[in-house]
Design an enzyme around this catalytic site. Structure first.
Site, PDB file in Angstrom:
ATOM      1  N   LYS A 109      -6.617   2.445  -0.771  1.00  0.00           N
ATOM      2  CA  LYS A 109      -6.090   2.227   0.573  1.00  0.00           C
ATOM      3  C   LYS A 109      -6.430   0.796   0.954  1.00  0.00           C
ATOM      4  CE  LYS A 109      -5.905   4.427   5.083  1.00  0.00           C
ATOM      5  NZ  LYS A 109      -6.052   3.235   5.876  1.00  0.00           N
ATOM      6  N   ARG A 113       4.931  -2.850  11.359  1.00  0.00           N
ATOM      7  CA  ARG A 113       5.056  -1.438  11.721  1.00  0.00           C
ATOM      8  C   ARG A 113       5.457  -1.271  13.197  1.00  0.00           C
ATOM      9  NH1 ARG A 113       2.469   3.096  10.444  1.00  0.00           N
ATOM     10  NH2 ARG A 113       0.779   2.069   9.394  1.00  0.00           N
ATOM     11  N   GLU A 157       1.359  -3.333   2.166  1.00  0.00           N
ATOM     12  CA  GLU A 157       0.319  -3.890   3.014  1.00  0.00           C
ATOM     13  C   GLU A 157       0.232  -5.397   2.796  1.00  0.00           C
ATOM     14  OE1 GLU A 157      -0.803  -1.236   4.522  1.00  0.00           O
ATOM     15  OE2 GLU A 157      -2.656  -1.831   5.514  1.00  0.00           O
ATOM     16  N   LYS A 177      -1.431  11.140  -2.882  1.00  0.00           N
ATOM     17  CA  LYS A 177      -0.032  11.489  -2.618  1.00  0.00           C
ATOM     18  C   LYS A 177       0.455  12.522  -3.624  1.00  0.00           C
ATOM     19  CE  LYS A 177       0.858   6.797  -1.061  1.00  0.00           C
ATOM     20  NZ  LYS A 177       1.448   5.491  -1.309  1.00  0.00           N
ATOM     21  N   LYS A 196     -11.188   8.243   3.758  1.00  0.00           N
ATOM     22  CA  LYS A 196     -11.807   6.984   4.186  1.00  0.00           C
ATOM     23  C   LYS A 196     -13.205   6.855   3.597  1.00  0.00           C
ATOM     24  CE  LYS A 196     -10.407   4.940   7.627  1.00  0.00           C
ATOM     25  NZ  LYS A 196      -9.456   4.082   8.268  1.00  0.00           N
TER      26      LYS A 196
HETATM   27  S1  IVH Z   1       1.305   5.310   2.066  1.00  0.00           S
HETATM   28  C1  IVH Z   1       4.523   7.489   4.390  1.00  0.00           C
HETATM   29  N1  IVH Z   1      -0.408   4.064   0.539  1.00  0.00           N
HETATM   30  O1  IVH Z   1      -2.809   2.934   5.588  1.00  0.00           O
HETATM   31  C2  IVH Z   1       3.330   6.974   3.748  1.00  0.00           C
HETATM   32  N2  IVH Z   1      -0.488   3.650   2.867  1.00  0.00           N
HETATM   33  O2  IVH Z   1      -3.848   4.697   7.653  1.00  0.00           O
HETATM   34  C3  IVH Z   1       3.115   5.542   3.944  1.00  0.00           C
HETATM   35  N3  IVH Z   1      -2.170   1.972   3.531  1.00  0.00           N
HETATM   36  O3  IVH Z   1       0.172   3.335   7.365  1.00  0.00           O
HETATM   37  C4  IVH Z   1       1.769   5.078   3.694  1.00  0.00           C
HETATM   38  N4  IVH Z   1      -2.924   1.554   1.510  1.00  0.00           N
HETATM   39  O4  IVH Z   1      -0.476   0.918   6.404  1.00  0.00           O
HETATM   40  C5  IVH Z   1       0.011   4.259   1.792  1.00  0.00           C
HETATM   41  N5  IVH Z   1      -1.841   2.988  -0.948  1.00  0.00           N
HETATM   42  C6  IVH Z   1      -1.406   3.173   0.294  1.00  0.00           C
HETATM   43  C7  IVH Z   1      -1.960   2.502   1.395  1.00  0.00           C
HETATM   44  C8  IVH Z   1      -1.476   2.760   2.677  1.00  0.00           C
HETATM   45  C9  IVH Z   1      -3.029   1.240   2.796  1.00  0.00           C
HETATM   46  C10 IVH Z   1      -2.081   1.886   4.991  1.00  0.00           C
HETATM   47  C11 IVH Z   1      -0.680   2.008   5.540  1.00  0.00           C
HETATM   48  C12 IVH Z   1      -0.707   3.276   6.308  1.00  0.00           C
HETATM   49  C13 IVH Z   1      -2.139   3.338   6.744  1.00  0.00           C
HETATM   50  C14 IVH Z   1      -2.541   4.715   7.195  1.00  0.00           C
END
Ligand code: IVH
Length: 451
Positions: free
Chosen positions: A210, A231, A268, A383, A407
């Site tokens: 993340k 966003r 990101e 995912k 987290k």
């Molecule tokens: S997937 C519909 N994958 O974390 C799914 N998000 O706290 C879209 N983020 O909104 C998000 N790394 O801005 C996804 N490997 C990752 C991510 C990631 C960081 C961010 C992203 C998201 C937020 C949620």
């Protein structure tokens, strides 16, 4: 870029040719008497560019040409002197503006001078790659300004940004930008996994880092970057295309084939620790308040008015989600690998996990290893791999049911407090600041924190 350049005017002698020359072979130079043929001396420091500029110029002088040497290695004033000595010895004039003027300016002025005075060959002695790129970039910028109708919106000149101020237009996302549900403990995560397995039976999960930055949605049309939107509130965001074009890891044109004619890819924008530390050092030297963390720095940079400033901030962009209902892929992992082939930066730090234990192993590994990464991460995203299974699970109003974020615990460190000072913001607000002995925290040296 090449296609827009007046090809006969610029002849580059690359390192290999210089080496050939050292063996006594003459370079193949296409001589066009009018305008002057420009020979850029390209090569690393110490490659012998200055000496060879003199040698080749002399060779052409003996063939009846009228060469001019241009000294623009301003990073090493001694190199200018050296070319002057070479020129004097060979009886070839040397043009320079000294070491206080930018090399690009010297090259431009040198060319102008050569045209005026009727020199038919110009040898530009540069300091290396960087200057040549700058000269070519200027040339391209000029051509684009002269022939705006032929200018490409994704031209490499857009990488350097502009100082025009931008009003960010609000744009509606084709698909809303959802957030992720968070879990903070392995029990909570385990419950999420168990629930999904119970509902779907056999499930493959993709685990990813993340990234701790700011979300972006990139829209591509026929393989060219069309728009980059923040966003915002998830439904609409700000059009920050000009700023995003300066990020070199964002492809302006896609490679390969098989990408949809129109699609939005999400990821990101991050500020690596090296860029963040450099920025804070510059701010400290200028007496400006320091930025709290790379995430705020990335988000703030993306909203800057001058894309030229953005270009210097060293942002990076990693992609992880393709928003489209009709993708020609059956799994998320397949899509990631296709997107990598089109030129997007996709993290290598992903895994396919087939059980709760495998997911936990990935998390435990990266909870430690992330400290060695050059950018900030704040967790792991899990995912469901199959798009069919993702569709079965669907979404809530805010987040998909097929993904969850785990987290990491925020990093902690122990140090000694030196003093508490007060920082006065632009609005007059006073914030107490703890100054302490520098300590390594989340990949960066920290010596201050607001209280
Ligand atoms: S997937 C519909 N994958 O974390 C799914 N998000 O706290 C879209 N983020 O909104 C998000 N790394 O801005 C996804 N490997 C990752 C991510 C990631 C960081 C961010 C992203 C998201 C937020 C949620």
């Amino acid at each position: 870029m090449e296609s827009l350049l007046p090809a006969q005017q610029i002849v580059k002698i690359v390192n290999e040719e210089l080496i050939k020359l050292m063996g006594g072979e003459a370079p193949q130079i296409n001589i066009n008497p009018k305008p002057p043929t420009v020979v850029m001396m390209v090569g690393l420091q110490g490659a012998g560019k200055t000496t060879h500029a003199g040698k080749i110029a002399n060779m052409y002088k003996h063939k009846g040409k009228n060469p001019l040497l241009v000294a623009c290695d301003v990073y090493r004033p001694a190199a200018i002197k050296q070319l002057e000595i070479v020129g004097e010895k060979l009886g070839i004039p040397v043009f320079t503006l000294g070491d206080k003027v930018s090399p690009v300016k010297i090259a431009e002025e040198g060319l102008k001078y050569a045209k005026q005075k009727g020199y038919d060959m110009v040898f530009i002695d540069t300091a290396g790659r960087l200057q040549i790129d700058e000269v070519l970039m200027r040339e391209l910028q000029d051509l684009e300004a002269t022939y705006p109708e032929d200018a490409d919106p994704n031209s490499p000149t857009k990488r350097v940004g502009s100082d025009l101020t931008t009003e960010f237009e609000s744009i509606e996302h084709r698909y809303p930008m959802q957030s992720l549900a968070n879990t903070y403990s392995s029990e909570e995560l385990g419950e999420w996994i168990d629930r999904i397995v119970k509902e779907l039976g056999e499930v493959e999960f993709v685990t990813e880092l993340k990234f701790d930055g700011t979300a972006i949605s990139l829209c591509y049309e026929n393989g060219a970057l069309k728009r980059a939107v923040t966003r915002g509130d998830g439904r609409r965001g700000d059009d920050v295309t000009n700023n995003v074009r300066t990020i070199t890891s964002v492809p302006l044109k896609l490679r390969g084939e098989g990408y949809p004619a129109l699609f939005e890819i999400r990821g990101e924008i991050i500020m690596p620790y090296a860029s963040f530390d450099r920025l804070n050092r510059e701010r400290e030297a200028a007496g400006e308040p320091l930025l709290a963390n790379p995430r705020n720095a990335a988000a703030g940079t993306l909203k800057l008015q001058s894309s030229q400033t953005v270009a210097h901030r060293g942002l990076d962009c990693t992609l992880y989600h393709l928003a489209d209902d009709n993708l020609p892929y059956t799994t998320h992992a397949e899509m990631l690998s296709a997107a990598r082939g089109w030129g997007f930066k996709i993290s290598d730090h992903t895994a396919i996990c087939r059980s709760r234990e495998e997911v936990e192993k990935f998390i435990a590994y990266w909870d430690t290893e992330r400290k060695a990464l050059p950018y900030a991460t704040d967790g792991v995203v899990i995912k469901v791999n199959s798009y069919a299974q993702q569709r079965t699970l669907g979404s809530t109003a805010k987040a998909p049911r097929w993904a969850v974020a785990y987290k990491f615990q925020a990093e902690k460190a122990l140090t000694r407090l030196s003093e508490v000072t007060y920082q006065v913001g632009r609005t007059g607000a006073v914030t107490p600041v703890a100054n302490f002995e520098p300590v390594q925290l989340s990949g960066t040296m920290v010596k201050r924190a607001t209280l």
